[in-house]
Write an enzyme that holds these catalytic residues in place. Structure first.
Site, PDB file in Angstrom:
ATOM      1  N   SER A  67     -17.065  47.276 -13.325  1.00 42.52           N
ATOM      2  CA  SER A  67     -18.004  45.976 -13.405  1.00 42.52           C
ATOM      3  C   SER A  67     -18.924  46.171 -12.284  1.00 42.52           C
ATOM      4  CB  SER A  67     -16.922  44.999 -12.959  1.00 42.52           C
ATOM      5  OG  SER A  67     -17.539  43.870 -12.592  1.00 42.52           O
ATOM      6  N   HIS A  68     -19.928  45.366 -12.514  1.00 37.71           N
ATOM      7  CA  HIS A  68     -21.004  45.323 -11.704  1.00 37.71           C
ATOM      8  C   HIS A  68     -20.476  44.640 -10.196  1.00 37.71           C
ATOM      9  CE1 HIS A  68     -25.319  45.545 -11.007  1.00 37.71           C
ATOM     10  NE2 HIS A  68     -25.317  44.680 -10.433  1.00 37.71           N
ATOM     11  N   SER A  69     -19.435  43.963 -10.405  1.00 37.94           N
ATOM     12  CA  SER A  69     -18.641  43.414  -9.303  1.00 37.94           C
ATOM     13  C   SER A  69     -17.319  43.772  -8.738  1.00 37.94           C
ATOM     14  CB  SER A  69     -18.464  41.748  -9.381  1.00 37.94           C
ATOM     15  OG  SER A  69     -17.526  41.027  -8.591  1.00 37.94           O
ATOM     16  N   GLY A 108     -22.908  46.378  -8.049  1.00 39.27           N
ATOM     17  CA  GLY A 108     -23.472  47.345  -8.443  1.00 39.27           C
ATOM     18  C   GLY A 108     -22.729  48.350  -8.823  1.00 39.27           C
ATOM     19  N   SER A 143     -25.589  48.219 -16.287  1.00 42.79           N
ATOM     20  CA  SER A 143     -25.403  49.383 -15.453  1.00 42.79           C
ATOM     21  C   SER A 143     -24.142  49.974 -15.486  1.00 42.79           C
ATOM     22  CB  SER A 143     -25.916  48.832 -14.151  1.00 42.79           C
ATOM     23  OG  SER A 143     -24.839  47.945 -13.515  1.00 42.79           O
TER      24      SER A 143
END
Lengths: 211, 129
Positions: free
Chosen positions: B8-10, B43, B71
Site C-alpha cells: 500500500s501507498h499508506s 509512498g 506506485s
C-alpha cells in the site's frame, strides 16, 4: 566520443542539482494533477543516490548506474521510484562491465531504458507521462548516432527537443497514473514526470563539458 | 504453503489490512505487508518490496501480491522484472482490501496459487448491495 565513469558521475551530480534546484517547481506541477510529491521524492532519491555513490565508490559506468538505480528504488517513494529505478537498472545491464561507453552503447542503453519504462507503466506517447519526452528523444538520438553523429554534436537539438516535448504535455489529458483520475481537469498542466525527464536529458548533455 | 504480500501507498493501510487478513485465516499462510516510504510517509519503498518478495519466495511455495494505487503495482512489477518473472509469484488484479482478505482465506484453505489469484480477482465484480 567515449563516456567513462567520471562522465556518468558528473551526469548524476548535474541531474541531482537540477532536481534540488527545481524541487518546489516539480512539486507544484505534481500538486496540480497528482499527489504533490514528485519534487520532494526525486530530490530525496537523488541525494540517496549521491550518498550511495560516495559510500560504495563504484568503478565502472554500469556499476554507477546500478548503484543509482537501487538508491532510487529504495528512496523515491512514488511511482517515479520504480520508473527511474528501471531506467538506471536497464542502462546498467546494457553497459555491462565496459570501462568506457561509446555513442552506440549509450543509444542502445537509453533505448533499453525506454522499453523498460513502457513495459512497466504501459504508457504510450500522448498519455501525458515521461514517455512523451523519452520516446521522441531516444528515437532522435538513436537515428542520429546510427548515422554517425555523436551526442556532443547534437546536444543542443536533444535539449531543445526534450523541452518541446515536455511543454507539449500541457494540452494533453492524462491517461496514466494519478493524474488520469482527474480526467479533463488534467488538461492545461505540464506533466511533472515529463519535466524531470527533460532534466535527465539536459544533464546527460551538460555532463559532456561540465556544467 | 503460500504467502500473501500486501502493498500500500499508506503504511497504516498496509499494517491494518495485514491485521484484518491474519484474523480471517485458519490454516498455514504467511501474510506480509509493505507500505509507505522509509521515513513512514505515504509512498512505497520499491527496494524493500523486492527484498520482501525474495524472502517470501524462499520460504513458501508461491506468493500472491496485491497493491492499491499505481506506485505499488509498479514496484511489484519492477521486482518481478528484476527477479526474471518467477513462475511462483503472481500479482492479483484485484481491489486491495477485499482481494487480500479473499486471497488470505483461500490460501489458508490450501488452494493452489492460480486458484487463489482467480478468487481474489473475482472480487472485482462482487456486488455489495
Amino acid at each position: 566520443m567515449m563516456y567513462d565513469a567520471n562522465y556518468f558521475r558528473r551526469f548524476i551530480e548535474i541531474f541531482a542539482k537540477y532536481l534540488e534546484e527545481n524541487k518546489e517547481y516539480l512539486t507544484r506541477l505534481d500538486a496540480a494533477i497528482g499527489d504533490g510529491d514528485h519534487g520532494i521524492n526525486m530530490d530525496r532519491g537523488a541525494k540517496a543516490a549521491l550518498d550511495r555513490l560516495s559510500s560504495t565508490n563504484p568503478k565502472t559506468p554500469g556499476e554507477i548506474m546500478r548503484t543509482v538505480g537501487m538508491a532510487l528504488l529504495s528512496s523515491v517513494g512514488g511511482a517515479a521510484g520504480p520508473l527511474y529505478g528501471t531506467i538506471f537498472m536497464r542502462m546498467s545491464l546494457a553497459f555491462g562491465n565496459r570501462d568506457k561507453i561509446d555513442d552506440k552503447n549509450l543509444a542502445t542503453a537509453l533505448e533499453q531504458a525506454l522499453l523498460g519504462i513502457k513495459g512497466l507503466g504501459k504508457a504510450e506517447v500522448g498519455d501525458k507521462t515521461m514517455v512523451d519526452v523519452w520516446e521522441p528523444v531516444v528515437n532522435f538520438l538513436k537515428e542520429n548516432i546510427e548515422n554517425g553523429r555523436t551526442l556532443p554534436e547534437i546536444c543542443e537539438e536533444v535539449v531543445a527537443l526534450a523541452e518541446e516535448r515536455m511543454k507539449a504535455t500541457i494540452p494533453l489529458q492524462a491517461r496514466k497514473g494519478r493524474a488520469s483520475y482527474l480526467g479533463e481537469r488534467s488538461i492545461g498542466h505540464q506533466d511533472p514526470g515529463a519535466t524531470s525527464s527533460y532534466y535527465f536529458f539536459r544533464s546527460l548533455c551538460e555532463a559532456i563539458g561540465g556544467r | 504453503m503460500l504467502s500473501i504480500l500486501i502493498l500500500s501507498h499508506s503504511p497504516d493501510i498496509a499494517r491494518g489490512l495485514k491485521e484484518m487478513c491474519l484474523q480471517m485465516i485458519s490454516g498455514d499462510v504467511t501474510i506480509e505487508a509493505v507500505g509507505g516510504t522509509k521515513e513512514g510517509n505515504l509512498g512505497i519503498d520499491a527496494e524493500l518490496v523486492l527484498n520482501k518478495l525474495q524472502e517470501l519466495m524462499a520460504n513458501s511455495d508461491g506468493v500472491v501480491v496485491l497493491g492499491d494505487i499505481g506506485s505499488t503495482i509498479l514496484a511489484a512489477k519492477n521486482a518481478l522484472n528484476m527477479l526474471g518473472f518467477p513462475a511462483n509469484v503472481c500479482i492479483a488484479d484485484a481491489p486491495l482490501v477485499e482481494g487480500a482478505v479473499v486471497a488470505s482465506v483461500e490460501a489458508s484453505l490450501g488452494s493452489p496459487l492460480q486458484e487463489v489469484v482467480k478468487k481474489a480477482e473475482e472480487v472485482k465484480s462482487l456486488n455489495k448491495l
